[in-house]
Design a protein around this motif. Structure first.
Motif, PDB file in Angstrom:
ATOM      1  N   VAL A  24       0.849  -1.254  -0.013  1.00 49.50           N
ATOM      2  CA  VAL A  24       0.067  -0.065   0.046  1.00 49.50           C
ATOM      3  C   VAL A  24       0.905   1.429  -0.021  1.00 49.50           C
ATOM      4  CG1 VAL A  24      -1.971  -0.979   0.901  1.00 49.50           C
ATOM      5  CG2 VAL A  24      -0.264   0.079   2.457  1.00 49.50           C
ATOM      6  N   ALA A  25       2.255   1.116  -0.140  1.00 51.48           N
ATOM      7  CA  ALA A  25       3.027   2.276  -0.243  1.00 51.48           C
ATOM      8  C   ALA A  25       3.136   3.007  -1.472  1.00 51.48           C
ATOM      9  CB  ALA A  25       4.394   1.912   0.240  1.00 51.48           C
ATOM     10  N   ASP A  26       3.074   4.396  -1.194  1.00 47.60           N
ATOM     11  CA  ASP A  26       3.184   5.087  -2.553  1.00 47.60           C
ATOM     12  C   ASP A  26       4.838   4.830  -3.025  1.00 47.60           C
ATOM     13  OD1 ASP A  26       4.673   7.754  -3.548  1.00 47.60           O
ATOM     14  OD2 ASP A  26       2.270   8.102  -3.619  1.00 47.60           O
ATOM     15  N   PRO A  27       4.646   4.614  -4.323  1.00 48.56           N
ATOM     16  CA  PRO A  27       5.778   4.362  -5.109  1.00 48.56           C
ATOM     17  C   PRO A  27       7.062   5.227  -4.846  1.00 48.56           C
ATOM     18  CG  PRO A  27       4.151   4.024  -6.619  1.00 48.56           C
ATOM     19  CD  PRO A  27       3.468   4.713  -5.238  1.00 48.56           C
ATOM     20  N   GLU A  28       6.769   6.391  -4.524  1.00 52.13           N
ATOM     21  CA  GLU A  28       7.723   7.560  -4.115  1.00 52.13           C
ATOM     22  C   GLU A  28       8.362   7.084  -2.777  1.00 52.13           C
ATOM     23  OE1 GLU A  28       9.554   9.668  -5.873  1.00 52.13           O
ATOM     24  OE2 GLU A  28       8.129   8.804  -7.628  1.00 52.13           O
ATOM     25  N   VAL A  29       7.625   6.746  -1.851  1.00 51.03           N
ATOM     26  CA  VAL A  29       8.070   6.040  -0.489  1.00 51.03           C
ATOM     27  C   VAL A  29       9.136   4.897  -0.821  1.00 51.03           C
ATOM     28  CG1 VAL A  29       7.515   5.263   1.667  1.00 51.03           C
ATOM     29  CG2 VAL A  29       6.164   7.180   0.819  1.00 51.03           C
ATOM     30  N   VAL A  30       8.391   3.847  -1.723  1.00 57.13           N
ATOM     31  CA  VAL A  30       9.437   2.697  -1.673  1.00 57.13           C
ATOM     32  C   VAL A  30      10.556   3.162  -2.331  1.00 57.13           C
ATOM     33  CG1 VAL A  30       9.276   0.538  -3.194  1.00 57.13           C
ATOM     34  CG2 VAL A  30       7.200   1.297  -1.903  1.00 57.13           C
ATOM     35  N   ILE A  31      10.953   3.956  -3.102  1.00 53.62           N
ATOM     36  CA  ILE A  31      11.947   4.332  -3.783  1.00 53.62           C
ATOM     37  C   ILE A  31      12.980   4.784  -2.742  1.00 53.62           C
ATOM     38  CG2 ILE A  31      13.164   6.059  -5.433  1.00 53.62           C
ATOM     39  CD1 ILE A  31      10.579   5.443  -7.302  1.00 53.62           C
ATOM     40  N   GLU A  32      12.350   5.735  -1.953  1.00 54.16           N
ATOM     41  CA  GLU A  32      13.311   6.354  -0.900  1.00 54.16           C
ATOM     42  C   GLU A  32      13.628   5.326   0.140  1.00 54.16           C
ATOM     43  OE1 GLU A  32      15.457   9.273   1.040  1.00 54.16           O
ATOM     44  OE2 GLU A  32      14.673   9.022  -0.818  1.00 54.16           O
ATOM     45  N   VAL A  33      12.819   4.470   0.619  1.00 55.48           N
ATOM     46  CA  VAL A  33      13.386   3.433   1.507  1.00 55.48           C
ATOM     47  C   VAL A  33      14.353   2.449   0.882  1.00 55.48           C
ATOM     48  CG1 VAL A  33      12.285   1.325   2.639  1.00 55.48           C
ATOM     49  CG2 VAL A  33      11.086   3.612   2.669  1.00 55.48           C
ATOM     50  N   MET A  34      14.126   2.104  -0.316  1.00 52.50           N
ATOM     51  CA  MET A  34      15.107   1.222  -1.013  1.00 52.50           C
ATOM     52  C   MET A  34      16.347   2.102  -1.184  1.00 52.50           C
ATOM     53  SD  MET A  34      13.865  -1.618  -0.696  1.00 52.50           S
ATOM     54  CE  MET A  34      15.277  -2.672  -1.471  1.00 52.50           C
ATOM     55  N   ARG A  35      16.597   3.248  -1.514  1.00 52.29           N
ATOM     56  CA  ARG A  35      17.602   4.010  -1.794  1.00 52.29           C
ATOM     57  C   ARG A  35      18.345   4.151  -0.355  1.00 52.29           C
ATOM     58  NH1 ARG A  35      19.868   8.532  -0.665  1.00 52.29           N
ATOM     59  NH2 ARG A  35      17.914   9.425   0.259  1.00 52.29           N
ATOM     60  N   ARG A  36      17.714   4.398   0.835  1.00 53.35           N
ATOM     61  CA  ARG A  36      18.288   4.404   2.048  1.00 53.35           C
ATOM     62  C   ARG A  36      18.910   3.019   2.460  1.00 53.35           C
ATOM     63  NH1 ARG A  36      15.933   8.661   6.093  1.00 53.35           N
ATOM     64  NH2 ARG A  36      15.641  10.572   4.591  1.00 53.35           N
ATOM     65  N   SER A  37      17.937   1.935   2.182  1.00 52.90           N
ATOM     66  CA  SER A  37      18.405   0.666   2.525  1.00 52.90           C
ATOM     67  C   SER A  37      19.904   0.278   1.548  1.00 52.90           C
ATOM     68  CB  SER A  37      17.542  -0.380   1.748  1.00 52.90           C
ATOM     69  OG  SER A  37      16.362  -0.319   2.734  1.00 52.90           O
ATOM     70  N   GLN A  38      19.876   0.557   0.368  1.00 54.95           N
ATOM     71  CA  GLN A  38      21.108   0.495  -0.283  1.00 54.95           C
ATOM     72  C   GLN A  38      22.315   1.086   0.254  1.00 54.95           C
ATOM     73  OE1 GLN A  38      21.633   2.400  -4.159  1.00 54.95           O
ATOM     74  NE2 GLN A  38      22.703   0.574  -4.995  1.00 54.95           N
ATOM     75  N   GLU A  39      22.070   2.349   0.697  1.00 55.75           N
ATOM     76  CA  GLU A  39      23.127   3.102   1.566  1.00 55.75           C
ATOM     77  C   GLU A  39      23.626   2.491   2.725  1.00 55.75           C
ATOM     78  OE1 GLU A  39      21.725   7.143   2.053  1.00 55.75           O
ATOM     79  OE2 GLU A  39      22.120   7.652   0.073  1.00 55.75           O
ATOM     80  N   VAL A  40      22.585   1.826   3.525  1.00 51.03           N
ATOM     81  CA  VAL A  40      22.924   1.214   4.799  1.00 51.03           C
ATOM     82  C   VAL A  40      23.561  -0.055   4.392  1.00 51.03           C
ATOM     83  CG1 VAL A  40      21.983   0.477   6.830  1.00 51.03           C
ATOM     84  CG2 VAL A  40      21.256   2.496   5.932  1.00 51.03           C
ATOM     85  N   ALA A  41      23.159  -0.824   3.204  1.00 50.18           N
ATOM     86  CA  ALA A  41      23.841  -2.211   3.209  1.00 50.18           C
ATOM     87  C   ALA A  41      25.292  -1.884   2.702  1.00 50.18           C
ATOM     88  CB  ALA A  41      23.024  -2.752   1.799  1.00 50.18           C
TER      89      ALA A  41
END
Length: 118
Positions: A24-41
């Motif tokens: 149910v997440a807005d695609p822009e939220v998903v993009i930001e969450v995954m971008r930050r996940s990549q940085e943290v990874a």
């Protein structure tokens, strides 16, 4: 930092605004969450000298917290695997140990992310 980590250094990426789950997440939220996940990874690979990273998000089933979040879990060869997938979990020996792992990850994020102090 996850308070009941699969492996020490297990981090969570959580959007500030409430989103129940991925579907149910807005695609822009998903993009930001995954971008930050990549940085943290990437930072976790460096901070913990990891051999790899497991990134996971539960969606509805097994989602103990009804809020979108991504688990970023550093893995090492010979770490014993994920017995029963993500259980049993480990515990930090103290709040100080949790903060040590958090600070190591933050230190590795410096210069890579404008969110290093988040």
């Amino acid at each position: 930092m996850d308070r009941a980590p699969v492996f020490l250094g297990h981090a969570l990426i959580v959007p500030t605004a409430h989103v129940e789950h991925l579907l149910v997440a807005d695609p822009e939220v998903v993009i930001e969450v995954m971008r930050r996940s990549q940085e943290v990874a990437i930072a976790a690979m460096d901070a913990y000298r990891a051999d790899g990273i497991l990134t996971v998000t539960n969606t509805i089933v097994s989602q103990s917290v009804p809020h979108l979040h991504v688990h970023v879990i550093a893995r090492h060869q010979g770490d014993g695997g994920l017995r029963g997938f993500l259980w049993p979990r480990k515990r930090y020996s103290s709040q100080e140990e949790l903060l040590e792992y958090r600070d190591r990850l933050r230190g590795s994020l410096v210069g890579r992310s404008p969110y290093a102090s988040d």
